[in-house]
Design a protein around this motif. Structure first.
Motif, PDB file in Angstrom:
ATOM      1  N   PRO A 127       0.856  -1.190   0.000  1.00  9.35           N
ATOM      2  CA  PRO A 127       0.000   0.000   0.000  1.00  9.35           C
ATOM      3  C   PRO A 127       0.888   1.235   0.000  1.00  9.35           C
ATOM      4  CG  PRO A 127       0.053  -1.002   2.181  1.00  9.35           C
ATOM      5  CD  PRO A 127       0.776  -1.936   1.252  1.00  9.35           C
ATOM      6  N   PRO A 128       0.404   2.309  -0.637  1.00  4.77           N
ATOM      7  CA  PRO A 128       1.242   3.511  -0.685  1.00  4.77           C
ATOM      8  C   PRO A 128       1.549   3.971   0.735  1.00  4.77           C
ATOM      9  CG  PRO A 128      -1.028   4.008  -1.285  1.00  4.77           C
ATOM     10  CD  PRO A 128      -0.916   2.524  -1.217  1.00  4.77           C
ATOM     11  N   SER A 129       2.829   4.204   1.026  1.00  5.05           N
ATOM     12  CA  SER A 129       3.179   4.577   2.394  1.00  5.05           C
ATOM     13  C   SER A 129       2.776   6.020   2.643  1.00  5.05           C
ATOM     14  CB  SER A 129       4.678   4.404   2.607  1.00  5.05           C
ATOM     15  OG  SER A 129       5.375   5.394   1.913  1.00  5.05           O
ATOM     16  N   ARG A 130       2.349   6.251   3.895  1.00  3.33           N
ATOM     17  CA  ARG A 130       1.913   7.609   4.230  1.00  3.33           C
ATOM     18  C   ARG A 130       3.112   8.448   4.611  1.00  3.33           C
ATOM     19  NH1 ARG A 130      -3.223   7.951   6.493  1.00  3.33           N
ATOM     20  NH2 ARG A 130      -4.475   6.088   6.262  1.00  3.33           N
ATOM     21  N   GLY A 131       2.974   9.748   4.403  1.00  3.38           N
ATOM     22  CA  GLY A 131       4.007  10.656   4.859  1.00  3.38           C
ATOM     23  C   GLY A 131       3.941  10.758   6.367  1.00  3.38           C
ATOM     24  N   TYR A 132       4.985  11.328   6.958  1.00  4.86           N
ATOM     25  CA  TYR A 132       5.046  11.427   8.412  1.00  4.86           C
ATOM     26  C   TYR A 132       3.869  12.237   8.962  1.00  4.86           C
ATOM     27  CZ  TYR A 132       6.630  12.795  13.012  1.00  4.86           C
ATOM     28  OH  TYR A 132       6.701  13.020  14.347  1.00  4.86           O
ATOM     29  N   TRP A 133       3.594  13.389   8.327  1.00  2.12           N
ATOM     30  CA  TRP A 133       2.587  14.289   8.893  1.00  2.12           C
ATOM     31  C   TRP A 133       1.177  13.751   8.710  1.00  2.12           C
ATOM     32  CZ3 TRP A 133       4.149  17.464  12.347  1.00  2.12           C
ATOM     33  CH2 TRP A 133       5.469  17.921  12.296  1.00  2.12           C
ATOM     34  N   SER A 134       0.949  13.031   7.623  1.00  5.81           N
ATOM     35  CA  SER A 134      -0.398  12.473   7.469  1.00  5.81           C
ATOM     36  C   SER A 134      -0.608  11.345   8.464  1.00  5.81           C
ATOM     37  CB  SER A 134      -0.622  11.996   6.031  1.00  5.81           C
ATOM     38  OG  SER A 134      -0.050  10.733   5.839  1.00  5.81           O
ATOM     39  N   GLU A 135       0.473  10.678   8.814  1.00  7.28           N
ATOM     40  CA  GLU A 135       0.393   9.639   9.851  1.00  7.28           C
ATOM     41  C   GLU A 135       0.068  10.273  11.210  1.00  7.28           C
ATOM     42  OE1 GLU A 135       0.545   5.781  11.300  1.00  7.28           O
ATOM     43  OE2 GLU A 135       0.507   6.527   9.240  1.00  7.28           O
ATOM     44  N   VAL A 136       0.736  11.399  11.496  1.00  2.95           N
ATOM     45  CA  VAL A 136       0.475  12.113  12.749  1.00  2.95           C
ATOM     46  C   VAL A 136      -0.981  12.567  12.796  1.00  2.95           C
ATOM     47  CG1 VAL A 136       0.953  14.258  14.002  1.00  2.95           C
ATOM     48  CG2 VAL A 136       2.838  12.875  13.146  1.00  2.95           C
ATOM     49  N   TRP A 137      -1.442  13.105  11.689  1.00  7.89           N
ATOM     50  CA  TRP A 137      -2.820  13.610  11.627  1.00  7.89           C
ATOM     51  C   TRP A 137      -3.811  12.473  11.821  1.00  7.89           C
ATOM     52  CZ3 TRP A 137      -6.279  16.773  12.655  1.00  7.89           C
ATOM     53  CH2 TRP A 137      -7.490  16.876  11.960  1.00  7.89           C
ATOM     54  N   ARG A 138      -3.495  11.313  11.244  1.00 11.09           N
ATOM     55  CA  ARG A 138      -4.388  10.171  11.395  1.00 11.09           C
ATOM     56  C   ARG A 138      -4.499   9.780  12.866  1.00 11.09           C
ATOM     57  NH1 ARG A 138      -4.251   4.875  11.909  1.00 11.09           N
ATOM     58  NH2 ARG A 138      -1.986   4.835  12.050  1.00 11.09           N
ATOM     59  N   ARG A 139      -3.355   9.774  13.565  1.00  7.61           N
ATOM     60  CA  ARG A 139      -3.416   9.424  14.987  1.00  7.61           C
ATOM     61  C   ARG A 139      -4.085  10.517  15.804  1.00  7.61           C
ATOM     62  NH1 ARG A 139       1.523   7.048  14.261  1.00  7.61           N
ATOM     63  NH2 ARG A 139       2.549   8.980  14.786  1.00  7.61           N
ATOM     64  N   TYR A 140      -3.875  11.780  15.372  1.00  8.08           N
ATOM     65  CA  TYR A 140      -4.485  12.899  16.106  1.00  8.08           C
ATOM     66  C   TYR A 140      -6.004  12.810  16.046  1.00  8.08           C
ATOM     67  CZ  TYR A 140      -5.228  17.597  17.847  1.00  8.08           C
ATOM     68  OH  TYR A 140      -5.623  18.658  18.606  1.00  8.08           O
ATOM     69  N   ARG A 141      -6.497  12.464  14.830  1.00 11.66           N
ATOM     70  CA  ARG A 141      -7.948  12.448  14.621  1.00 11.66           C
ATOM     71  C   ARG A 141      -8.662  11.450  15.526  1.00 11.66           C
ATOM     72  NH1 ARG A 141      -8.497  11.785   8.378  1.00 11.66           N
ATOM     73  NH2 ARG A 141      -7.587   9.891   9.177  1.00 11.66           N
TER      74      ARG A 141
END
Lengths: 329, 375
Positions: free
Chosen positions: B22-36
């Motif tokens: 699967p396309p790997s996520r960038g660092y910040w989108s990963e952070v945002w996903r956990r933040y949400r």
């Protein structure tokens, strides 16, 4: 260790020198001087003439540039001479010494309460982790942690001083009532308690919330460690595991925090002491700043800075004491 | 945040992948996903967004100046005077009516004119008098000013509407948070980066400077600095707050740079001929930003806290200034007017709480240890 101590002391002295110089330069550049600030309060007929002012400026050595005055201040320092307060015309050490008691009473009691209450709360929250009561406690602690002390202080004053007026529950600002000298001993104790309670609560709750959360966060990490599983496996009881195995190992960061609270014990709180008219160090600093009492401001700054440096130093030393892996050379 | 180009196609065929990754996520989108995933954190973020909207629209929510009016054939927005007074001074309608607006006065001066008025006809800086708005009684003063139908949150002892002052005060609160923490972040990141990257005598010097600033209690330094300024404005307060609160950020940044400058990718960048500035700001800085984001968020909370405390102590900018702390100061003078304590106190508390929650959630979302655990 000796070289470390020596280096640390020398660096600390340099830091102190720079800090006091900056503050001295700053306060001498504030608009107004102690004479004007005092004269403004007097009636206009008694206002100082220009010659009088200049004469007094010379007498107080305020006519010299600030760096000269600073060096003179610095030279007198090793003899324990912090100068004389302009406002009270007494040695600064005396003026400060008079305020140590009230601040120490407040902050000492507050620190004691903080430790006595936050450790059990922290441990309780660890045990009851993610249950309803723990969640509620945590949320409550977080709210306390974010509640500004001056807001809480004013709110408490409205309720306990104003709304409960003329009831036995009324609590008062200030340190003692006007008729304090006439009271019996138990009456005196009661009177001080009545004045002390509100500032004490405001002084304590923030730190209490912070410490409880701090302990809980560290405990959460500790109880996941392998040695806890080992302790449980060998048959140690839950209380024993919690306190002797887990809590003991969270003491390291706890101890560092202790060192950092040192300056707070003596510096008091400018805002809280002002709201509750508590005659402590914070209040003294506030008053001294308002009337431009340079020697007192300098004395207090020096004290705050020494305590901050000492606190940092103490934290490092304690760190080495509780954690044998850390040594200083 | 850095924009990365998609990874180039491998020149030689690698081992055949059994399953397309699967396309790997960038660092910040990963952070945002956990933040949400954190409900409270999202709620706090929404609060800040709502507060920003209130701040931006404050002249349209409460004010005595028309939001938009058509006067003598021209469109004008006198309400902008709440942001910058000069803008209003230049408008013909302001000159003609001497900045006192009401439907009647507007019609008198130009029968053709019409205007859109703010939702609540109240002024944050002065008392609204009787019949300023047709048929509306003037603001009560003193103890009479308890919350009522006309003054939702009551009035101050001098008769200024508390609701209007709170709404306009949100501008000060937001501005103080962002500007002073922005200054602090700029100083802290620059000095921390320099100390960590170059090391040596520069590091010793800067570390001393950090210690000196840390050694003076913040409020002492702030009060001394503010007392030097003759006439304090909100901008002075912000600059002074920025100048005194950068030490934590600088220390963290220094530690990050000390760690990152030894990494292989930095060596690679240097070997490719990247200059020092390029290595520092393009290669190391983006990777060192995540850890300082948390103290920056907490810094915003403490800046708002301290600014209101300063206003409360009387060291802030003098009135007219809608800072929430000024309201509290009046509340302290007349404690029996409880609405002067409760409402601004709640506003400060909620704002500080929101920033603290955001900081906490960010901390969890960027914590590498927790990320490992989630895998």
């Amino acid at each position: 260790m000796t070289t470390y101590l020596l280096r640390r002391t020398l660096l600390g002295l340099v830091t102190l020198g720079v800090v006091t110089m900056i503050i001295y330069g700053l306060i001498r550049h504030m608009p107004g001087n102690p004479l004007l600030m005092a004269a403004e309060n007097l009636d206009p007929s008694r206002r100082l003439t220009k010659e009088d002012q200049e004469r007094m400026l010379r007498a107080y050595e305020l006519d010299k540039p600030w760096y000269v005055a600073y060096v003179r201040w610095l030279v007198k320092l090793p003899r324990g001479d912090l100068g004389t307060s302009f406002r009270e015309r007494r040695p600064v050490l005396q003026v400060i010494g008079q305020r140590v008691g009230p601040t120490l009473l407040l902050s000492g009691l507050s620190l004691l309460l903080t430790y006595l209450i936050s450790v059990p709360i922290g441990l309780y929250c660890t045990v009851r982790s993610s249950r309803l009561d723990e969640r509620l406690t945590s949320v409550f602690l977080y709210i306390l942690y974010s509640l500004p002390t001056y807001v809480a202080a004013l709110g408490l004053l409205v309720v306990f001083y104003l709304k409960l007026k003329d009831t036995p529950w009324q609590l008062k600002p200030g340190m003692v009532s006007d008729d304090f000298a006439m009271l019996s001993f138990s009456g005196k104790v009661q009177d001080v308690a009545r004045h002390l309670l509100l500032p004490l609560v405001c002084y304590t709750y923030g730190g209490l919330a912070y410490f409880s959360r701090f302990i809980k966060a560290n405990m959460e990490e500790a109880i996941r460690q392998d040695y806890i599983r080992t302790a449980r496996a060998k048959g140690a009881g839950p209380v024993r595991v919690l306190i002797l195995h887990a809590f003991r190992n969270t003491l390291i960061p706890f101890v560092t925090l202790l060192g950092l609270t040192l300056p707070g014990i003596l510096s008091g709180s400018i805002i809280l002491e002002q709201i509750f008219s508590w005659p402590g160090m914070g209040m003294l600093f506030f008053e001294a700043l308002n009337v431009r009492d340079y020697p007192v401001i300098m004395g207090l700054t020096l004290m705050f800075s020494v305590l901050t440096l000492l606190g940092q130093f103490l934290a490092d030393v304690l760190y080495a004491l509780v954690d044998p892996r850390v040594t200083y050379t | 945040m850095t924009l990365r180009s998609p990874p180039p196609e491998p020149l030689t065929a690698g081992p055949p992948a059994s399953r397309p990754r699967p396309p790997s996520r960038g660092y910040w989108s990963e952070v945002w996903r956990r933040y949400r995933q954190k409900r409270l954190g999202v709620l706090a973020l929404l609060y800040v967004v709502a507060l920003s909207l209130v701040a931006l629209l404050s002249p349209a929510i409460a004010g005595t100046k028309p939001v938009l009016c058509r006067f003598e054939g021209r469109w004008q927005a006198p309400c902008l005077g709440y942001f910058v007074e000069k803008w209003e001074d230049r408008m013909p309608v302001a000159r003609k009516l001497r900045k006192r607006y009401s439907p009647e006065r507007l019609k008198e001066a130009d029968p053709e004119s019409w205007a859109i008025w703010p939702l609540v006809f109240q002024d944050p800086y002065r008392r609204v008098r009787a019949n300023e708005w047709p048929g509306r009684p003037g603001n009560p003063s003193g103890m009479e000013g308890r919350p009522s139908r006309l003054n939702w949150l009551g009035t101050t002892p001098t008769g200024v509407d508390v609701f209007a002052q709170l709404v306009h005060g949100s501008r000060v609160a937001l501005l103080v948070g962002f500007v002073s923490t922005g200054i602090a972040a700029l100083i802290g990141i620059t000095l921390g980066a320099l100390a960590g990257y170059y090391g040596g005598w520069l590091d010793v010097l800067l570390s001393r400077a950090i210690e000196v600033v840390m050694c003076v209690p913040a409020l002492v330094l702030i009060l001394a600095l503010l007392a030097v300024v003759d006439k304090t404005t909100i901008w002075h307060t912000m600059v002074v707050l920025g100048l005194t609160s950068w030490t934590g950020i600088a220390r963290l940044m220094r530690a990050e740079f000390l760690k990152l400058r030894e990494m292989e990718y930095v060596l690679a960048a240097r070997a490719l001929g990247a200059g020092q500035a390029r290595v520092m700001f393009r290669h190391i800085l983006p990777n060192a930003l995540a850890p300082v984001l948390v103290p920056i968020t907490f810094g915003i909370a403490s800046a708002i806290l301290i600014e209101n405390a300063l206003s409360f102590l009387g060291f802030g900018s003098p009135p007219p200034n809608a800072s929430w702390g000024n309201l509290l100061k009046e509340g302290q003078r007349s404690l029996s007017m409880w609405w002067l304590v409760l409402f601004p106190g709640t506003a400060i508390f909620l704002t500080v709480l929101a920033y603290n929650l955001i900081g906490e959630t960010l901390q969890e979302a960027t914590d590498p240890r927790l990320r490992e655990a989630a895998k």
